[in-house]
Design an enzyme around this catalytic site. Structure first.
Site, PDB file in Angstrom:
ATOM      1  N   HIS A 186      62.554 -41.904 -22.080  1.00 26.87           N
ATOM      2  CA  HIS A 186      61.916 -41.066 -22.927  1.00 26.87           C
ATOM      3  C   HIS A 186      61.009 -39.787 -22.165  1.00 26.87           C
ATOM      4  O   HIS A 186      60.497 -40.110 -21.102  1.00 26.87           O
ATOM      5  CB  HIS A 186      61.028 -41.591 -23.866  1.00 26.87           C
ATOM      6  CG  HIS A 186      61.490 -42.433 -25.080  1.00 26.87           C
ATOM      7  ND1 HIS A 186      61.910 -43.715 -24.994  1.00 26.87           N
ATOM      8  CD2 HIS A 186      61.633 -41.964 -26.460  1.00 26.87           C
ATOM      9  CE1 HIS A 186      62.435 -44.129 -26.220  1.00 26.87           C
ATOM     10  NE2 HIS A 186      62.413 -43.082 -27.062  1.00 26.87           N
ATOM     11  N   ASN A 218      60.372 -45.909 -15.174  1.00 29.28           N
ATOM     12  CA  ASN A 218      59.932 -45.640 -16.347  1.00 29.28           C
ATOM     13  C   ASN A 218      58.915 -46.805 -16.706  1.00 29.28           C
ATOM     14  O   ASN A 218      58.130 -46.322 -17.453  1.00 29.28           O
ATOM     15  CB  ASN A 218      61.216 -45.812 -17.029  1.00 29.28           C
ATOM     16  CG  ASN A 218      61.198 -46.052 -18.576  1.00 29.28           C
ATOM     17  OD1 ASN A 218      60.134 -45.016 -19.035  1.00 29.28           O
ATOM     18  ND2 ASN A 218      61.760 -46.907 -19.020  1.00 29.28           N
ATOM     19  N   ASP A 234      58.468 -20.661 -15.442  1.00 31.73           N
ATOM     20  CA  ASP A 234      57.173 -20.272 -15.572  1.00 31.73           C
ATOM     21  C   ASP A 234      56.549 -21.104 -16.605  1.00 31.73           C
ATOM     22  O   ASP A 234      56.650 -20.998 -17.772  1.00 31.73           O
ATOM     23  CB  ASP A 234      57.198 -18.842 -15.865  1.00 31.73           C
ATOM     24  CG  ASP A 234      55.497 -18.428 -16.155  1.00 31.73           C
ATOM     25  OD1 ASP A 234      54.744 -19.139 -15.679  1.00 31.73           O
ATOM     26  OD2 ASP A 234      55.202 -16.843 -16.465  1.00 31.73           O
ATOM     27  N   GLU A 259      46.947 -23.422 -12.268  1.00 33.84           N
ATOM     28  CA  GLU A 259      48.179 -23.810 -11.751  1.00 33.84           C
ATOM     29  C   GLU A 259      48.104 -24.126 -10.266  1.00 33.84           C
ATOM     30  O   GLU A 259      49.015 -24.691  -9.891  1.00 33.84           O
ATOM     31  CB  GLU A 259      49.320 -22.669 -12.064  1.00 33.84           C
ATOM     32  CG  GLU A 259      49.443 -22.595 -13.398  1.00 33.84           C
ATOM     33  CD  GLU A 259      50.619 -21.805 -13.977  1.00 33.84           C
ATOM     34  OE1 GLU A 259      51.133 -20.771 -13.043  1.00 33.84           O
ATOM     35  OE2 GLU A 259      51.117 -21.606 -15.159  1.00 33.84           O
TER      36      GLU A 259
HETATM   37 MN    MN Z   1      59.633 -44.436 -20.860  1.00 34.73          MN
HETATM   38 MN    MN Z   2      52.952 -20.201 -15.042  1.00 32.56          MN
END
Ligand code: MN
Ligand code: MN
Length: 298
Positions: A138, A169, A278, A292
């Protein structure tokens, strides 16, 4: 809108009215163990109240079918940029608050997403094959959507699923998901964007696999995730400051054993460089440039 829920564990039926604009919870005492069962709103957000892309649309995905490599799916519980020819999501974006956590069990109804245009390839529950080389991993986790059967079931659409190395996972990726849930339980709400990059992952056989289902599904080389952590509140976009905690990771899609996710932390700028997207584009440029560039180290 009236909904009927059958909670087998508590052997009771609940009728209640869910109002889309009022996210008030309904609390019921089971009478068996006196533990309250909290039932969150069952109705998906409308497009007007959809908060899944509040911090931006990283690739300017659109619902124009000509945009087949960057096709926007708004599921209400999360949003997706889907890549037709890769047969997988580019990214999935969602918002998690404590109201998303309820008592609905994992539905496990992996299935094709019929919202995709009719002539497009659609992966289904068996498209990854029977060898279990890769997990059906997922992006928006099942356990983040347990407030209603509909919410949980939405996470099993194959457009929210990637071919993920099983140990990745089930171990370090899952450990990061668990950590996110602990942040929500501690009084935070999260904005999360999770995606894929490149082609060729190593599953259970520890050899590189590039595609599944006769080339229809591209196995990602890398998985990435960005988590913006806000204390519970309102006006969320306006509350993202240069001090806001942002956790980002890039992990190779390979099968190393281990649950340590912290050593995979990078900056959002690193993910933007990798993907060309972005991220957090709705946040002011001055704040983006600070949050960021920072690598989380808590
Ligand atoms: Mn998972
Ligand atoms: Mn950004």
């Amino acid at each position: 809108m009236k909904k009927l829920l059958f909670l087998s564990s508590a052997s009771l039926f609940l009728f209640f009215t869910a109002c889309q604009k009022d996210p008030a919870q309904v609390s019921v005492t089971s009478g068996i163990n006196e533990a309250p069962i909290v039932v969150s709103p069952v109705a998906p957000p409308t497009e007007a109240t959809d908060s899944t892309m509040l911090l931006g649309n990283p690739s300017n995905a659109s619902s124009n079918t000509a945009d087949f490599s960057n096709y926007l799916l708004r599921e209400g519980y999360y949003s997706v940029s889907y890549n037709r020819d890769a047969g997988r999501p580019n990214w999935v974006s969602w918002h998690t608050t404590s109201t998303d956590y309820g008592s609905v069990p994992r539905q496990n109804d992996f299935r094709a997403n019929d919202e995709l245009p009719g002539d497009w390839y659609k992966a289904n529950a068996s498209s990854f094959g029977s060898l279990y080389e890769f997990d059906k991993g997922h992006m928006c986790p099942s356990a983040d959507r347990t407030s209603s059967i509909e919410a949980n079931s939405s996470t099993f659409l194959m457009t929210n699923i990637v071919a993920q190395a099983p140990n990745n996972n089930q171990q370090r990726w899952a450990a990061l998901e668990d950590y996110c849930r602990s942040l929500v339980q501690d009084g935070n709400e999260l904005y999360i964007i999770s995606g894929t990059n490149g082609e060729g992952g190593k599953g259970n056989s520890n050899t590189i696999t590039t595609t599944l289902d006769n080339g229809k599904i591209s196995v990602p080389a890398k998985l990435w995730k960005v988590i913006v952590v806000l204390p519970n509140g309102s006006n969320d976009l306006g509350r993202v400051k240069d001090t806001t905690r942002v956790i980002s990771v890039i992990m190779d899609n390979e099968n190393t054993v281990g649950s340590d996710w912290k050593s995979y932390r990078v900056s959002v700028d690193d993910i933007e460089f990798l993907t060309g997207y972005d991220l957090l584009s709705k946040v002011s440029g001055a704040i983006q440039s600070v949050i960021e560039a920072r690598v989380d180290n808590l």
